[in-house]
Every structure is written in C-alpha cells, then in structure tokens.
Design an enzyme around this catalytic site. Structure first.
Site, PDB file in Angstrom:
ATOM      1  N   SER A 166     -10.118   2.142   2.572  1.00  0.00           N
ATOM      2  CA  SER A 166      -9.178   2.848   1.736  1.00  0.00           C
ATOM      3  C   SER A 166      -8.192   1.925   1.013  1.00  0.00           C
ATOM      4  CB  SER A 166      -8.372   3.843   2.578  1.00  0.00           C
ATOM      5  OG  SER A 166      -7.562   3.164   3.508  1.00  0.00           O
ATOM      6  N   LYS A 223       0.847  -1.207   0.000  1.00  0.00           N
ATOM      7  CA  LYS A 223       0.000   0.000   0.000  1.00  0.00           C
ATOM      8  C   LYS A 223       0.879   1.252   0.000  1.00  0.00           C
ATOM      9  CE  LYS A 223      -3.977   2.013   2.474  1.00  0.00           C
ATOM     10  NZ  LYS A 223      -4.945   1.856   3.578  1.00  0.00           N
ATOM     11  N   SER A 269     -10.533  -0.007   6.931  1.00  0.00           N
ATOM     12  CA  SER A 269      -9.898  -0.010   5.606  1.00  0.00           C
ATOM     13  C   SER A 269      -9.187  -1.285   5.188  1.00  0.00           C
ATOM     14  CB  SER A 269      -8.899   1.132   5.518  1.00  0.00           C
ATOM     15  OG  SER A 269      -9.569   2.313   5.227  1.00  0.00           O
TER      16      SER A 269
HETATM   17  N1  GLN Z   1     -13.655   4.601   5.788  1.00  0.00           N
HETATM   18  C1  GLN Z   1     -13.069   5.090   7.009  1.00  0.00           C
HETATM   19  C2  GLN Z   1     -12.672   6.531   6.854  1.00  0.00           C
HETATM   20  O1  GLN Z   1     -12.803   7.045   5.776  1.00  0.00           O
HETATM   21  C3  GLN Z   1     -11.927   4.235   7.425  1.00  0.00           C
HETATM   22  C4  GLN Z   1     -10.690   4.520   6.695  1.00  0.00           C
HETATM   23  C5  GLN Z   1      -9.533   3.689   7.179  1.00  0.00           C
HETATM   24  O2  GLN Z   1      -9.707   2.708   7.885  1.00  0.00           O
HETATM   25  N2  GLN Z   1      -8.338   4.139   6.832  1.00  0.00           N
HETATM   26  O3  GLN Z   1     -12.259   7.141   7.801  1.00  0.00           O
END
Ligand code: GLN
Length: 518
Positions: free
Chosen positions: A164, A79, A188
């Site tokens: 994400s 990532k 995410s």
């Molecule tokens: N969807 C969540 C957010 O936008 C979690 C994102 C994540 O876990 N990095 O904050």
C-alpha cells in the site's frame, strides 16, 4: 551545482554539515521536483511546501549554531496514514474527508524531533489495503519505472509502484524526497520497495509506536522507512523507533545504533533458505534472483542452510482472515459522527449506512464484509480462531529455524511490477502479491527488502531478509552485503518531468491569443 534530489540521505546529511548547501536549498530542490512530477506520478496527495520551508529554516539555524540533530534538514515524505497535527490526514479514503488531527503520530514526532523536514503527505492504498496503490481515493500512483521492450525502447505502459505504500516507494525512486515513512501490515513496505528498486524495512512488531497511525489490523501493523540505500533505511529507522507508553504494544528496549551495524559484514552469519518458498509456478527469473542472493552472501563469508518452514502455505489464507477481521473492528469507528465525512439520513442508522456506503471504496468494503463474517457468532471458531492458531504455528516454525540460522533469505515478491488493471479485477491474484511477505507480519518478525537486480523487462526485483525479533541489526548487515554486490538501482529515464517542463515553458511564453494577458 549537483542535483540535490539525486543524493542519498547519508550524502545529504554530510553535505549539510560540510555546508556544501543549505537545508533550504535542499528542501527547495525537492519542492520543485514534486511540482514537476506530481501530475504524472501522483505520489503526493498533499504537498506541504510552506511547512517544509519553515522546518528547513529552523534546521539552517541549528546547522549554523552547531546544534544539529541526527536528521537535521533532511526532507522526507510522510505516508498519509500517519496523523499530522493540523495537517489533513485521510488514509486516502473519502471517509476521512478533510480530517485534521489534533495530534501528531509518535513516529512523526520522533522524526521532526530528529530534525527531519516534511515535504508532504504521500499517497497509499485506501486504509493501506492493497498491493498496487489502485485503491486510493486520490487515484493510483504511477511508478517512475517503465518496462524496456525487446527493441530496447521503454514502453509507455504505466506500471504500479506496489502498495500500500506506493506513494512512498515512487517518491523515493523518483527523487521526490530523500526517504519516506511507510507502514506494513502484510508487506506494504517491502513489496513496494521491491517493485521500485528501493530499500524497505518492516521492523519487529513493537519496535515503532503505532500511536497516531490510522489503524488497519492492529496486531500486524508496523511503521518503517522506504529509502534509497540500506544505510539510509538504518538512519530513518533509528529516528522512527522508540518506546512509547501511549502504545501498549510498544517495547521498552533501547534503540540500537543501526548505522553502526552496517560495517560488521556477514562473515560467519548463518543464512537459511526455506524450501517452502519455492512455490509452484515460481518464475525462472525469481529463482535466479534468489540464487544470486545466496551466492552473494556466500562469497561475503556467510554459510547457507536449507531450512523448513512447514506452515508457510497457510500464511496467506490465515492473513486474509486475521487482517479483515481486525479491519472490520477498527473501521467501525467511521460512523459519520466522530470523524470526517457525514452523509445525513432520516435517522442515526440511515446516517451510518449512507456515510459508510459513500465513504469506503470497494476493496475496503470487501474487507469489512469478510471480517464481519469471520467474527460473527458461529463462524468465529471456524475461521478467526483457527487462523489465530495457524498464526501460532507459523511463529513456531520460525522459532525452530532460529536454532539453526541467524537470518532467512527469500524473494520479496513473486513477480516484478505489473501494469494497471492487470490484477485489480482479480482480488486473489492481488492477494498473491503478499505470499512471501505476510508470514513476517503473522510472526511479528522484522523483514527488509533490498534491490537484487532487474527483471527481463528491465524493472526492479527485490530480495527479502527476515531475522529474529528485535534483530534489525542483522538485517542491515546482511542487507548491506546484498546492496554491495547487487549495486543500487536507479531510474534512468525521467519521463515524468517532460510534460511538466513543457508546461513550464508554455507558462513563460506571453499569451498572444485574443484577449490573452500581455
Ligand atoms: N497487500 C496487503 C493487504 O492488502 C498488505 C497491505 C499492508 O501491508 N498494509 O492487506
């Protein structure tokens, strides 16, 4: 020869050791798959084939010498939130521009020390903020999955791979790496895994070092893997986790042999089903999926108990105060002076403003505004402090539950993969994607998502298991029981290679046009 990109991480490890193929062949097969798929799926923001082949050559040497390390020669995707020494790291934001970190993240270093091979950097939502990979400065990742219409034919609608870590989930599901790194602040790892039929585990806060990972919300961020199977996830986490003095929240506890936990079964395991997760408006197919999960664990020998986690409904609103607050503070460092992008202005304030306005996308700006607001004098107590208190109550709910059960079972997401644009215009609808996952981050617990079956649209659904702090072994045991019952989900129709195949064919044909090369 078998298609090496179809192997699991464990199968590839065995194949390398049996010398059925070499690490170089394995890396090449994946490099070709990335080349064929990337224009359609956009999973990688920076493929690093030369780097991969150099690492694979070293692995082949070690395999020949008999000095193979645990993940020797296994190609993975990384990532783009993880700093990679001398290799561009952007968090998929314009503001980091062409940033080449002078150091490697601890998790990355652990993987390379274990012999893993890096195929490239994977796309993600900008600074890991999002649930669909639509906020990336490099554009969205397209899921390899497609809906199946009522006529049985695949639809051409493009679906999101979750976020994400959408590059990670799409790359694993499409065979563009054997496994991938990911991070999870509010879901995410688990939500993209659920939406793509892959396995994702967010370990306990403190299990993996955060050093060298671009920070979003420091008290919630954790690294973990997305993989094809529960066993593969166990192999990856075993290599990623470590105590790291460079991260003061990293825990000094030995890393268990997670793979050894897989064979233990779930006989006698007490599984909690929290009634508060039956949220209003929950779809029939998600309820059915959850019931299937309960039945599978029961028939494998576990006992099922209804439990109550009374503060669940406050988790999402509290998360969307804590996470933006920490993000506004963490992202203050992007000032056009120290990293990446600089848009000069007439003075230093003007330079800050120009740089931040040009560098941050819409969702990141929204979070910074919310975060700055809830931390400002007069509002701190009303919002941020209150949210932190709610967080303590959520954690206490789980502490209470652990006196009755060993593991909690819930759905991972409230719905299957959605199409592009379906939720991106409505931030609240997007935030609701995290409804079942954020509690786990708020309480610092480990959680895993395992494929549970297909939706009525023919797309994957995931089941989530949550365990006590540092009890990832129970997640792997119970996750294995679900995988054994549900079976693996694999994409049947590899539509994304069609265009690439034609392009390759066209490139082979001599150009007969006037002035064309002969
Ligand atoms: N969807 C969540 C957010 O936008 C979690 C994102 C994540 O876990 N990095 O904050």
């Amino acid at each position: 020869m078998t298609d090496l990109t179809k192997l699991t991480l464990a199968e590839a490890r065995d194949g390398l050791r049996r010398k059925s193929f070499s690490a170089t062949e394995l890396a090449k097969a994946h490099i070709m798959a990335i080349e064929a798929a990337n224009s359609a799926l956009n999973a990688y923001v920076l493929p690093t084939p030369e780097h991969a082949l150099a690492q694979a050559a070293e692995s082949d040497k070690r395999l020949a010498e008999g000095t193979a390390r645990p993940l020797e020669g296994l190609p993975i995707g990384h990532k783009d939130l993880f700093c990679t020494k001398g290799i561009r790291t952007t968090a998929c934001s314009k503001i980091l521009d062409d940033f080449k970190p002078p150091y490697e993240s601890t998790v990355g270093q652990n993987l390379w020390d274990a012999g893993a091979v890096m195929l490239g950097k994977l796309n993600n939502d900008e600074f890991a903020m999002g649930s669909s990979n639509e906020t990336s400065a490099f554009g969205p990742v397209i899921s390899p999955w497609r809906r199946i219409g009522k006529d049985g034919k695949p639809s051409t609608d493009k679906l999101v791979p979750g976020g994400s870590s959408g590059g990670s989930s799409a790359a694993v599901a499409a065979g563009l790496c054997l496994a991938a790194t990911a991070t999870d602040t509010g879901g995410s790892i688990r939500q993209p895994a659920a939406l793509t039929g892959t396995v994702g585990i967010k370990p306990t806060y403190g299990r993996c070092s955060r050093w060298g990972i671009v920070a979003f919300a420091s008290s919630l961020d954790q690294a973990g893997p997305i993989a094809k199977t529960v066993r593969d996830a166990a192999m990856m986490l075993g290599a990623m986790a470590s105590h790291d003095p460079k991260d003061s929240t990293s825990v000094d506890a030995p890393v268990p042999n997670y793979e050894a936990a897989l064979g233990k079964g779930v006989k006698g395991l007490r599984v909690g089903v929290p009634k508060e997760y039956r949220v209003p408006g929950m779809s029939r197919e998600i309820e059915d999926l959850w019931q299937k999960g309960i039945d599978w664990l029961k028939s494998a020998g576990a006992s099922i108990h209804e439990i109550s986690l009374p503060h669940t409904k406050y988790a999402l609103p509290a998360y969307y105060i804590v996470a933006p607050a920490e993000c506004s503070s963490n992202l203050a460092r992007y000032d056009g002076v120290r990293y990446g992008l600089r848009v000069p202005g007439k003075d230093v304030i003007d330079t800050y403003e120009n740089t931040r306005a040009a560098g941050f996308g819409k969702e990141v700006r929204r979070r910074i505004l919310i975060g700055t607001y809830v931390l400002s004098a007069g509002y701190y107590d009303a919002y941020y402090l209150k949210a932190q208190k709610v967080r303590t109550l959520i954690k206490r709910d789980f502490d209470e539950a652990w006196s009755k059960v060993d593991v909690v079972l819930t759905p991972t997401t409230p719905s299957p993969a959605f199409a592009f644009g379906e939720k991106s215009g409505d931030p609240i609808a997007m935030y609701l994607e995290d409804i079942f996952t954020v509690t786990v981050n708020m309480a610092g617990l480990p959680g895993i998502s395992v494929p549970g079956g297909l939706s009525s649209e023919g797309t994957p659904l995931g089941l989530q298991l949550i365990a006590k702090p540092f009890d990832e072994e129970t997640l792997f045991r119970a996750g294995q029981a679900i995988e054994d019952a549900a079976g693996r989900l694999t994409v049947q129709n590899e539509w994304w290679t069609a265009g690439a195949g034609k392009a390759r064919e066209a490139a082979k044909k001599p150009d007969k046009s006037p002035g064309g090369k002969r």
